[in-house]
Scaffold this motif. Structure first.
Motif, PDB file in Angstrom:
ATOM      1  N   GLY A   1       0.840  -1.188   0.000  1.00 41.39           N
ATOM      2  CA  GLY A   1       0.000   0.000   0.000  1.00 41.39           C
ATOM      3  C   GLY A   1       0.875   1.237   0.000  1.00 41.39           C
ATOM      4  N   TYR A   2       0.455   2.239  -0.752  1.00 38.94           N
ATOM      5  CA  TYR A   2       1.150   3.519  -0.757  1.00 38.94           C
ATOM      6  C   TYR A   2       0.276   4.527  -0.037  1.00 38.94           C
ATOM      7  CZ  TYR A   2       5.192   2.223  -3.402  1.00 38.94           C
ATOM      8  OH  TYR A   2       6.386   1.653  -3.768  1.00 38.94           O
ATOM      9  N   TYR A   3       0.904   5.261   0.870  1.00 41.72           N
ATOM     10  CA  TYR A   3       0.190   6.158   1.764  1.00 41.72           C
ATOM     11  C   TYR A   3       0.681   7.579   1.605  1.00 41.72           C
ATOM     12  CZ  TYR A   3      -1.425   1.968   4.151  1.00 41.72           C
ATOM     13  OH  TYR A   3      -2.015   0.765   4.440  1.00 41.72           O
ATOM     14  N   GLU A   4      -0.273   8.504   1.693  1.00 41.03           N
ATOM     15  CA  GLU A   4       0.034   9.915   1.845  1.00 41.03           C
ATOM     16  C   GLU A   4      -0.402  10.228   3.269  1.00 41.03           C
ATOM     17  OE1 GLU A   4      -0.430  13.954  -0.716  1.00 41.03           O
ATOM     18  OE2 GLU A   4      -2.176  12.647  -0.635  1.00 41.03           O
ATOM     19  N   GLY A   5       0.563  10.375   4.164  1.00 36.41           N
ATOM     20  CA  GLY A   5       0.252  10.452   5.585  1.00 36.41           C
ATOM     21  C   GLY A   5      -0.320   9.119   6.036  1.00 36.41           C
TER      22      GLY A   5
ATOM     23  N   VAL B   1      -3.521   5.614  -0.632  1.00 37.42           N
ATOM     24  CA  VAL B   1      -3.832   6.230  -1.919  1.00 37.42           C
ATOM     25  C   VAL B   1      -3.498   5.339  -3.109  1.00 37.42           C
ATOM     26  CG1 VAL B   1      -3.610   8.579  -1.021  1.00 37.42           C
ATOM     27  CG2 VAL B   1      -1.614   7.452  -2.052  1.00 37.42           C
ATOM     28  N   GLY B   2      -2.807   4.226  -2.880  1.00 42.83           N
ATOM     29  CA  GLY B   2      -2.462   3.329  -3.981  1.00 42.83           C
ATOM     30  C   GLY B   2      -2.196   1.922  -3.499  1.00 42.83           C
ATOM     31  N   THR B   3      -2.463   0.966  -4.376  1.00 42.24           N
ATOM     32  CA  THR B   3      -2.265  -0.444  -4.030  1.00 42.24           C
ATOM     33  C   THR B   3      -1.616  -1.188  -5.196  1.00 42.24           C
ATOM     34  OG1 THR B   3      -4.417  -1.129  -4.912  1.00 42.24           O
ATOM     35  CG2 THR B   3      -4.339  -0.481  -2.579  1.00 42.24           C
ATOM     36  N   GLY B   4      -1.004  -2.305  -4.872  1.00 43.09           N
ATOM     37  CA  GLY B   4      -0.451  -3.205  -5.880  1.00 43.09           C
ATOM     38  C   GLY B   4      -0.150  -4.540  -5.240  1.00 43.09           C
ATOM     39  N   ALA B   5      -0.078  -5.580  -6.076  1.00 43.54           N
ATOM     40  CA  ALA B   5       0.163  -6.918  -5.540  1.00 43.54           C
ATOM     41  C   ALA B   5       0.909  -7.788  -6.535  1.00 43.54           C
ATOM     42  CB  ALA B   5      -1.162  -7.581  -5.169  1.00 43.54           C
ATOM     43  N   LEU B   6       1.673  -8.712  -5.988  1.00 41.25           N
ATOM     44  CA  LEU B   6       2.264  -9.798  -6.760  1.00 41.25           C
ATOM     45  C   LEU B   6       1.747 -11.101  -6.172  1.00 41.25           C
ATOM     46  CD1 LEU B   6       6.094  -9.098  -7.265  1.00 41.25           C
ATOM     47  CD2 LEU B   6       4.263  -8.957  -8.963  1.00 41.25           C
ATOM     48  N   GLU B   7       1.183 -11.895  -7.021  1.00 40.39           N
ATOM     49  CA  GLU B   7       0.732 -13.237  -6.643  1.00 40.39           C
ATOM     50  C   GLU B   7       1.735 -14.196  -7.302  1.00 40.39           C
ATOM     51  OE1 GLU B   7      -3.139 -15.666  -7.955  1.00 40.39           O
ATOM     52  OE2 GLU B   7      -3.597 -13.735  -7.023  1.00 40.39           O
ATOM     53  N   ILE B   8       2.528 -14.868  -6.512  1.00 37.66           N
ATOM     54  CA  ILE B   8       3.614 -15.713  -7.018  1.00 37.66           C
ATOM     55  C   ILE B   8       3.083 -17.118  -7.331  1.00 37.66           C
ATOM     56  CG2 ILE B   8       5.928 -16.612  -6.562  1.00 37.66           C
ATOM     57  CD1 ILE B   8       6.129 -13.655  -6.223  1.00 37.66           C
TER      58      ILE B   8
ATOM     59  N   ARG C   1      -1.200  -7.684 -10.016  1.00 33.33           N
ATOM     60  CA  ARG C   1      -2.619  -7.376  -9.932  1.00 33.33           C
ATOM     61  C   ARG C   1      -2.875  -6.323  -8.879  1.00 33.33           C
ATOM     62  NH1 ARG C   1      -5.960 -12.280  -7.505  1.00 33.33           N
ATOM     63  NH2 ARG C   1      -7.401 -10.567  -7.406  1.00 33.33           N
ATOM     64  N   SER C   2      -4.108  -5.898  -8.838  1.00 35.16           N
ATOM     65  CA  SER C   2      -4.569  -4.972  -7.802  1.00 35.16           C
ATOM     66  C   SER C   2      -3.875  -3.623  -7.836  1.00 35.16           C
ATOM     67  CB  SER C   2      -4.419  -5.609  -6.414  1.00 35.16           C
ATOM     68  OG  SER C   2      -5.068  -6.842  -6.381  1.00 35.16           O
ATOM     69  N   LEU C   3      -3.441  -3.185  -9.020  1.00 32.64           N
ATOM     70  CA  LEU C   3      -2.839  -1.868  -9.149  1.00 32.64           C
ATOM     71  C   LEU C   3      -3.965  -0.844  -9.211  1.00 32.64           C
ATOM     72  CD1 LEU C   3      -0.217  -0.262  -9.464  1.00 32.64           C
ATOM     73  CD2 LEU C   3      -0.480  -0.491 -11.922  1.00 32.64           C
ATOM     74  N   SER C   4      -4.044  -0.028  -8.181  1.00 34.37           N
ATOM     75  CA  SER C   4      -5.073   1.013  -8.154  1.00 34.37           C
ATOM     76  C   SER C   4      -4.513   2.274  -7.525  1.00 34.37           C
ATOM     77  CB  SER C   4      -6.301   0.540  -7.370  1.00 34.37           C
ATOM     78  OG  SER C   4      -6.032   0.479  -5.991  1.00 34.37           O
ATOM     79  N   VAL C   5      -5.061   3.388  -7.951  1.00 31.28           N
ATOM     80  CA  VAL C   5      -4.696   4.687  -7.397  1.00 31.28           C
ATOM     81  C   VAL C   5      -5.993   5.439  -7.129  1.00 31.28           C
ATOM     82  CG1 VAL C   5      -3.465   6.849  -7.808  1.00 31.28           C
ATOM     83  CG2 VAL C   5      -2.520   4.703  -8.663  1.00 31.28           C
ATOM     84  N   LYS C   6      -6.078   5.994  -5.954  1.00 29.67           N
ATOM     85  CA  LYS C   6      -7.277   6.707  -5.515  1.00 29.67           C
ATOM     86  C   LYS C   6      -7.584   7.886  -6.436  1.00 29.67           C
ATOM     87  CE  LYS C   6      -9.105   8.671  -1.242  1.00 29.67           C
ATOM     88  NZ  LYS C   6      -8.784   8.935   0.159  1.00 29.67           N
ATOM     89  N   LEU C   7      -8.860   8.095  -6.714  1.00 36.03           N
ATOM     90  CA  LEU C   7      -9.268   9.266  -7.485  1.00 36.03           C
ATOM     91  C   LEU C   7      -8.744  10.523  -6.808  1.00 36.03           C
ATOM     92  CD1 LEU C   7     -12.970   8.412  -8.403  1.00 36.03           C
ATOM     93  CD2 LEU C   7     -11.021   8.556  -9.959  1.00 36.03           C
ATOM     94  N   GLY C   8      -8.343  11.497  -7.596  1.00 38.12           N
ATOM     95  CA  GLY C   8      -7.782  12.720  -7.050  1.00 38.12           C
ATOM     96  C   GLY C   8      -6.269  12.664  -6.930  1.00 38.12           C
ATOM     97  N   ILE C   9      -5.708  11.461  -6.955  1.00 38.58           N
ATOM     98  CA  ILE C   9      -4.255  11.266  -6.860  1.00 38.58           C
ATOM     99  C   ILE C   9      -3.706  10.809  -8.217  1.00 38.58           C
ATOM    100  CG2 ILE C   9      -2.423   9.992  -5.633  1.00 38.58           C
ATOM    101  CD1 ILE C   9      -3.925  11.824  -3.803  1.00 38.58           C
TER     102      ILE C   9
END
Length: 146
Positions: free
Chosen positions: A40-44, A48-55, A63-71
């Motif tokens: 997870g990527y955090y601002e404070g 605000v963002g996510t990502g994953a590796l499924e091995i 998978r699961s690459l997402s970024v919050k709206l506004g960012i």
């Protein structure tokens, strides 16, 4: 923007991770923070963002690459992708695969190429993402890891 990343390794952060994925209309029910590499990527304190590796053996499913709206548009997706690619290199994986319905152009810029589903290793094809979660119309992409 000052971003920090944290591995998702507890129930509370996992629920926040899943909530952001659902807000981005991405699947989240088959993830497991004890099995998958989730970041997870955090601002404070705000995720605000996510990502994953499924091995899967010598391969990974990004998978699961997402970024919050506004960012979005501030390179957060690129930062997350590069972190996951570095992790795959550290693990000496052969390649990373992904499925996408909306981000083909983004991943082409990162060096991924399209492949046919029958070219994907059996372990990756057996994942829930390939076999159940994503529609057959999703684009399959791969990036060999050097």
């Amino acid at each position: 923007m000052e971003l920090t990343y944290r591995l998702i390794d507890d129930t509370a952060s996992f629920e926040a991770f899943r909530s952001l994925l659902k807000a981005s209309s991405l699947p989240a029910d088959d993830l497991n923070y004890k099995r998958d590499l989730l970041v997870g990527y955090y601002e404070g304190d705000s995720l605000v963002g996510t990502g994953a590796l499924e091995i899967h053996g010598n391969y990974a499913l990004l998978r699961s690459l997402s970024v919050k709206l506004g960012i979005r548009g501030k390179s957060v997706g690129t930062t997350i992708t590069e972190y996951l690619l570095d992790e795959a290199r550290k693990k000496k994986l052969k390649a990373i695969y992904l499925l996408t319905e909306t981000a083909r152009g983004f991943f082409l810029k990162k060096g991924f190429t399209e492949v046919q589903r029958d070219e994907v290793p059996a372990d990756v094809k057996a994942s829930s993402e390939f076999s159940q979660v994503c529609p057959v119309t999703a684009v399959v992409m791969v990036l060999p890891i050097n």
